[in-house]
Design an enzyme around this catalytic site. Structure first.
Site, mmCIF file in Angstrom:
data_model
loop_
_atom_site.group_PDB
_atom_site.id
_atom_site.type_symbol
_atom_site.label_atom_id
_atom_site.label_comp_id
_atom_site.label_asym_id
_atom_site.label_seq_id
_atom_site.Cartn_x
_atom_site.Cartn_y
_atom_site.Cartn_z
ATOM 1 N N ARG A 114 20.299 61.526 47.352
ATOM 2 C CA ARG A 114 20.742 60.134 47.553
ATOM 3 C C ARG A 114 20.341 59.698 48.969
ATOM 4 O O ARG A 114 20.722 60.324 49.947
ATOM 5 C CB ARG A 114 22.259 60.013 47.307
ATOM 6 C CG ARG A 114 22.630 60.318 45.858
ATOM 7 C CD ARG A 114 24.118 60.142 45.583
ATOM 8 N NE ARG A 114 24.539 58.763 45.622
ATOM 9 C CZ ARG A 114 25.812 58.361 45.502
ATOM 10 N NH1 ARG A 114 26.766 59.271 45.331
ATOM 11 N NH2 ARG A 114 26.117 57.100 45.548
ATOM 12 N N ASP A 130 30.305 49.453 40.027
ATOM 13 C CA ASP A 130 31.030 50.574 39.411
ATOM 14 C C ASP A 130 31.632 50.195 38.056
ATOM 15 O O ASP A 130 32.111 51.069 37.328
ATOM 16 C CB ASP A 130 32.128 51.100 40.342
ATOM 17 C CG ASP A 130 31.548 51.785 41.574
ATOM 18 O OD1 ASP A 130 30.312 51.882 41.670
ATOM 19 O OD2 ASP A 130 32.327 52.211 42.447
ATOM 20 N N ARG A 172 32.078 58.505 36.010
ATOM 21 C CA ARG A 172 32.166 57.255 35.241
ATOM 22 C C ARG A 172 31.497 57.354 33.866
ATOM 23 O O ARG A 172 31.821 56.576 32.971
ATOM 24 C CB ARG A 172 31.587 56.078 36.043
ATOM 25 C CG ARG A 172 32.312 55.886 37.362
ATOM 26 C CD ARG A 172 32.185 54.516 37.958
ATOM 27 N NE ARG A 172 32.711 54.560 39.313
ATOM 28 C CZ ARG A 172 34.009 54.574 39.633
ATOM 29 N NH1 ARG A 172 34.919 54.528 38.681
ATOM 30 N NH2 ARG A 172 34.397 54.641 40.892
ATOM 31 N N LYS A 177 23.098 56.286 42.245
ATOM 32 C CA LYS A 177 24.504 56.706 42.310
ATOM 33 C C LYS A 177 24.629 58.172 41.839
ATOM 34 O O LYS A 177 23.693 58.935 42.016
ATOM 35 C CB LYS A 177 25.352 55.716 41.526
ATOM 36 C CG LYS A 177 25.264 54.309 42.140
ATOM 37 C CD LYS A 177 26.508 53.537 42.022
ATOM 38 C CE LYS A 177 26.350 52.127 42.542
ATOM 39 N NZ LYS A 177 26.566 52.036 43.999
ATOM 40 N N SER A 222 38.052 54.233 47.625
ATOM 41 C CA SER A 222 37.365 53.417 48.639
ATOM 42 C C SER A 222 38.323 53.063 49.772
ATOM 43 O O SER A 222 37.959 53.154 50.956
ATOM 44 C CB SER A 222 36.823 52.131 48.007
ATOM 45 O OG SER A 222 35.732 52.431 47.162
ATOM 46 N N SER A 232 25.803 49.306 50.329
ATOM 47 C CA SER A 232 26.716 48.682 51.303
ATOM 48 C C SER A 232 27.438 49.745 52.124
ATOM 49 O O SER A 232 28.009 49.446 53.177
ATOM 50 C CB SER A 232 27.753 47.821 50.579
ATOM 51 O OG SER A 232 28.670 48.648 49.879
#
Ligand SMILES: O=C(O)C1=C[C@@H](OP(=O)(O)O)[C@@H](O)[C@H](O)C1
Ligand SMILES: C=C(OP(=O)(O)O)C(=O)O
Length: 409
Positions: free
Chosen positions: A97, A288, A364, A315, A22, A144
């Site tokens: 997405r 996350d 993840r 996601k 990020s 966001s």
């Protein structure tokens, strides 16, 4: 590919975590907009950052950002203010997405963007233009990343930019991370009310900047500490006053008996052994970390109720469905409410003898289920290479910590 794992009896490790993707991807966009003379230091070696570097340096007409949400959203805004005409695309999942909220906001400012396949979704054809207008309203309750993308181009707009966000703002710490980095690079950008942000038309300045390690990646090591009978783990490159919202994971893990000691190099994890009877947490600021805590609590037998999960369905995969399906294979029945809550009241089902954990092209899923091997021998991780999206060295680091990682083909 399938990985079989064998955990050590005691986990002892000093881990150099990957840099935050990020922060890396924001620093790269800001650096490109500011024509920076100092390239950001310690950029992540993960796929999501590598695709961003390529997009900004190769000058190709078609940019493939693969599965990187930040790269897709941040580059859409960046290309809208950069001379030239390009197509930006990604994986099949990336093409599912949504991006309409960002595209509509940019179009309101005069951007020239067309959908080349499905309305509302990548791929996009973008022609760089000088954007006009300086005040827009957009939804703050979907991703966001749309907001961060717009904010970062704000200093490059003639009259600056004011954003009004409607609905419940999700992932707010990521917006704050964007504002913090923009300020570090000399921009004037700040909240002016709980749902409005203003950016002044003032160019970025180039500064030397070192990127912190990734707190989301750190969470898998906290998880290993929580699930192991004995663990001594040190994680390098994390800062005490982190810019990353996921540093809050340390506080949530303290409730699961893992305390954090900050050193000059990073953090040392300590096990106090205390665990609560039940865990309740709102994940709206830390989406996350949801997979980390869902898997950890189930395997520690701690019933939970986790709210604020409304962004998980859009996601890398539908993480709500993926978590429920894969935990069922391990014998846990997880319930869902309103597309935004996951709950476990202790209900069990018959576990599979040799469960193969599917990872759904989601890094993840692999990283949050691998530590489960400590409590659930025999599980196998499918398509383990997915971790390269954010943490390419994950399996090597597990080996360094004493895990055997065996390729079963
Ligand atoms: O801005 C960022 O760097 C990110 C924002 C979050 O996405 P959403 O804002 O879509 O929740 C997070 O899930 C993602 O991994 C990274
Ligand atoms: C959601 C994630 O990434 P992105 O949205 O940037 O693809 C993530 O890394 O968990």
């Amino acid at each position: 590919m399938l990985y079989k794992l064998i955990p050590p009896s005691v986990v002892t490790a000093t881990i150099q975590l990957p840099a935050s993707k990020s922060i890396s991807n924001r620093a790269l966009i800001i650096n490109a907009l500011g024509k920076g003379i100092y390239p950001p230091e310690n950029l992540s070696d993960c796929d999501d950052t590598q695709v961003m570097i390529k997009a900004l340096t190769e000058g190709k007409e078609t940019i493939d950002i693969m599965a990187a949400g930040t790269a897709m959203r941040f580059l859409t805004a960046y290309l809208s203010v950069t001379p030239g005409e390009r197509t930006i695309t990604g994986t099949a999942r990336m093409q599912q997405r949504p991006i309409q909220i960002l595209v509509n906001a940019l179009r309101e400012l005069g951007a020239e963007i067309e959908y080349t396949r499905n309305e509302g979704y990548p791929p996009l054809r973008i022609k760089g233009a000088e954007l006009k207008g300086n005040e827009i309203t957009l939804k703050g309750n979907v991703s966001s990343q749309y907001i961060s993308a717009l904010l970062m181009i704000g200093p490059a707009l003639k009259d600056g930019l004011t954003l009004h966000l409607s609905g419940e703002i999700i992932s707010r710490p990521y917006i704050n991370l964007t504002l913090q980095l923009m300020q570090d690079f000399g921009a004037k950008a700040a909240w002016t009310s709980p749902n409005s942000i203003s950016v002044a038309p003032q160019p970025y300045q180039s500064i030397p900047f070192k990127i912190e390690s990734d707190w989301s990646a750190a969470s898998y090591w906290y998880q290993i500490a929580a699930l192991s009978p004995k663990a001594e783990i040190e994680l390098l490159g994390l800062f005490h006053n982190s810019y990353q919202g996921d540093s809050r994971g340390a506080e949530v893990f303290s409730r699961l008996g893992i305390t954090t000691e900050f050193t000059s190099q990073g953090v040392k994890l300590k096990k106090t052994g205390k665990a609560p009877e039940r865990l309740e947490e709102d994940f709206v600021d830390i989406p996350d970390l949801a997979q980390t805590f869902v898997v950890t609590c189930a395997l520690l037998n701690i019933p939970f109720r986790f709210t604020g999960l409304q962004s998980l369905k859009i996601k890398e995969t539908d993480r709500i469905a993926a978590l429920r399906a894969e935990l069922k294979k391990l014998g846990y029945v997880i319930e869902e409410e309103n597309d935004s809550i996951l709950m476990w009241n202790g209900e069990r089902c018959e576990p599979e003898e040799t469960p193969v954990i599917e990872t759904y092209e989601d890094h993840r899923m692999a990283m949050a289920f691998a530590p489960a091997i400590i409590r659930h021998p025999n599980l196998l991780i499918a398509d383990p290479q997915v971790v390269t999206k954010s943490y390419p060295g994950y399996w090597e680091d597990l080996k360094q910590a004493g895990f055997q990682v065996i390729n079963e083909g």
